[in-house]
Design an enzyme around this catalytic site. Structure first.
Site, PDB file in Angstrom:
ATOM      1  N   HIS A   1       0.830  -1.206   0.000  1.00  0.00           N
ATOM      2  CA  HIS A   1       0.000   0.000   0.000  1.00  0.00           C
ATOM      3  C   HIS A   1       0.864   1.255   0.000  1.00  0.00           C
ATOM      4  CE1 HIS A   1      -2.756  -3.101   1.826  1.00  0.00           C
ATOM      5  NE2 HIS A   1      -3.469  -2.629   0.841  1.00  0.00           N
ATOM      6  N   HIS A   2       2.089   1.147  -0.546  1.00  0.00           N
ATOM      7  CA  HIS A   2       2.949   2.337  -0.542  1.00  0.00           C
ATOM      8  C   HIS A   2       2.408   3.410  -1.480  1.00  0.00           C
ATOM      9  CE1 HIS A   2       4.476  -0.253  -3.763  1.00  0.00           C
ATOM     10  NE2 HIS A   2       4.759   0.869  -4.384  1.00  0.00           N
TER      11      HIS A   2
ATOM     12  N   LYS B   1      -3.570  -8.660  -6.835  1.00  0.00           N
ATOM     13  CA  LYS B   1      -4.012  -9.638  -7.836  1.00  0.00           C
ATOM     14  C   LYS B   1      -5.182 -10.433  -7.278  1.00  0.00           C
ATOM     15  CE  LYS B   1      -2.272 -11.091 -11.820  1.00  0.00           C
ATOM     16  NZ  LYS B   1      -1.616 -10.102 -12.653  1.00  0.00           N
TER      17      LYS B   1
ATOM     18  N   LYS C   1       6.346  -4.459 -10.819  1.00  0.00           N
ATOM     19  CA  LYS C   1       6.094  -4.067 -12.209  1.00  0.00           C
ATOM     20  C   LYS C   1       5.708  -2.586 -12.299  1.00  0.00           C
ATOM     21  CE  LYS C   1       3.448  -7.157 -14.186  1.00  0.00           C
ATOM     22  NZ  LYS C   1       2.313  -7.896 -14.792  1.00  0.00           N
TER      23      LYS C   1
END
Ligand code: GLU
Length: 469
Positions: free
Chosen positions: A64-65, A106, A94
């Site tokens: 959650h950066h 995901k 990515k």
């Protein structure tokens, strides 16, 4: 068939290898590597015949950066918690590699989509979305799904519609998911984006003199022999753009067999055959080879695994003849195979860079949804008027008329698709140069360089937040 591999272990091994080349404290590296949250769910599906089947599904938010977190939803029988966590981690890295301001996530539903009717798939997708809403695992500023293996624009439209009905903020609801149909707030060019990005990445590598010399290959794409595994959305578009640029597609592998032809296959023609019949079998202008895994070991310059993870493993890596492996899929090469291939001087273009075109254009779609305006709408007419005035001035000054096709191409303003494709190209070229530079400086391979690039960028953010002073 997917090879049963330790995918999460492979991702973490690549991380650890790269982390050793950085100077960040151990705790910070651990925070970057670990998965923040996973929601594992099971819900009932009432099938068309009235029977009930329990469906297993997951959503992992790796970090959650940055907000939101971002990543596709896959429908595949191989889906598991570990697989989703590994894929979510890859999404974090990515996004950082291509400078897309999201953290990684995901989702996965453990089904073989071919065994379900369209209305069953719709019920599964809507129920899955409902579960995500209930647990606050979806939203334009929270977590934004997209297509992945086994899902596409239709599923994303169902996600959007379900979210929209439950949302308290209908104004921005369209930004809760990307990869939607254009009529539902999708952006032009998203469907082709991952494959187009794969093409840009391969093109950059093949124009790198030093890299090609090391492989003993000519510079450029002209005449390069390509084998692609998986003719889904990503594989098809990557092969299509490569063919347009002069490469020869000598093999196309699918689950039930591989089509091969020394003279080259027409990707579009094979794609039409497959769409109409559901299989590449019977295609007349190529030879069918079975099992399809043989195609991975055939003679070619570029091998593009564009299906699932674990396809190139210690079992077949020694026999791979390609000089370049272009990872269009996520995690197609196990870490053991990676090691073997590097020793054999094979160039690996890593997934966390090469297939980032999809999330890059998802970012553009998200921006379009939040700004509520089509790219190019405000500027297209102004640009075209200005360019036409310049062309008219050139004609007056030279006393010569410019060719109609020159007037038509240069004298036009940019449409949404032009802006999206140029943003994608810029992103892929820039990121290639970034990771290539790191690889040169650290004397390492491109995968490790891409991980270093991601770790450094994420570490800076944590440091700026003062979490790790
Ligand atoms: N599923 C794609 C990927 O693995 C796209 C993700 C996205 O657009 O958010 O990169």
């Amino acid at each position: 068939m997917p090879h049963t591999s330790d995918f999460l272990g492979d991702v973490n091994r690549s991380f650890t290898k790269a982390a050793r080349l950085t100077k960040h404290p151990k705790g910070l590296l651990e925070q970057i590597c670990m998965c923040n949250s996973v929601y594992a769910m099971e819900f009932p599906l009432v099938r068309d015949d009235g029977s009930i089947r329990v469906i297993q599904a997951f959503r992992a938010e790796h970090s959650h950066h940055k907000q939101p977190s971002k990543g596709g939803i896959r429908y595949a029988p191989t889906v598991s918690k570990d697989e989703v966590v590994a894929l979510a981690a890859l999404m974090s890295y990515k996004c950082a590699v291509v400078n897309v301001p999201f953290s990684g996530a995901k989702g996965g539903v453990k089904i073989n989509r071919n065994n379900f009717s369209n209305s069953e798939l719709e019920r599964i997708t809507r129920r899955y979305t409902f579960e995500l809403v209930r647990k606050n695992f979806i939203g334009p500023g929270i977590d934004v799904p997209a297509p992945d293996y086994g899902t596409g624009a239709r599923e994303m439209a169902w996600v959007f519609d379900t979210y929209n009905q439950l949302s308290h903020n209908p104004l921005d609801a369209a930004a809760c998911v990307t990869g939607k149909p254009v009529g539902q707030g999708g952006v032009h060019g998203r469907r082709e984006a991952t494959g187009r990005g794969v093409f840009f990445g391969i093109r950059e590598a093949c124009h790198n003199k030093k890299a090609m010399k090391k492989l003993g290959l000519d510079i450029g794409l002209e005449g390069k022999r390509v084998i692609v595994q998986g003719l889904g959305n990503v594989g098809f578009h990557a092969a299509y753009y490569l063919q347009e640029a002069g490469a020869r597609i000598v093999g196309i592998a699918e689950m039930n067999g591989a089509l091969v032809s020394k003279d080259g296959l027409d990707v579009r023609d094979v794609g039409i055959w497959r769409r109409e019949r559901g299989t590449i079998e019977g295609y007349p202008k190529g030879r069918l080879v079975q099992p399809s895994s043989q195609a991975l070991e055939m003679d070619c310059d570029i091998l593009i695994p564009a299906a699932l993870e674990g396809q190139i493993s210690s079992e077949n890596a020694e026999r791979v003849q390609a000089r370049i492996i272009a990872e269009a899929a996520n995690g197609p090469t196990t870490s053991e195979a990676d090691e073997i291939l590097r020793k054999r001087n094979v160039l690996l273009l890593p997934d966390l860079y090469l297939n980032a075109g999809g999330v890059t254009v998802s970012y553009f779609e998200w921006l379009r949804n939040l700004s509520h305006v089509r790219f190019g709408r405000m500027s297209k007419r102004f640009e075209s008027n200005t360019q036409q005035k310049i062309l008219a001035a050139i004609e007056t000054a030279t006393g010569k008329s410019l060719a109609p096709d020159v007037l038509a191409t240069i004298g036009k303003g940019a449409d949404e698709i032009d802006i999206v494709n140029s943003g994608l190209e810029e992103t892929m070229v820039f990121a290639y140069n970034e990771i290539y530079e790191i690889a040169q400086q650290k004397k390492t391979d491109l995968r490790t360089a891409a991980f270093v690039s991601a770790i450094d960028k994420i570490a800076v953010l944590y440091n700026e937040m003062g979490i790790f002073p």
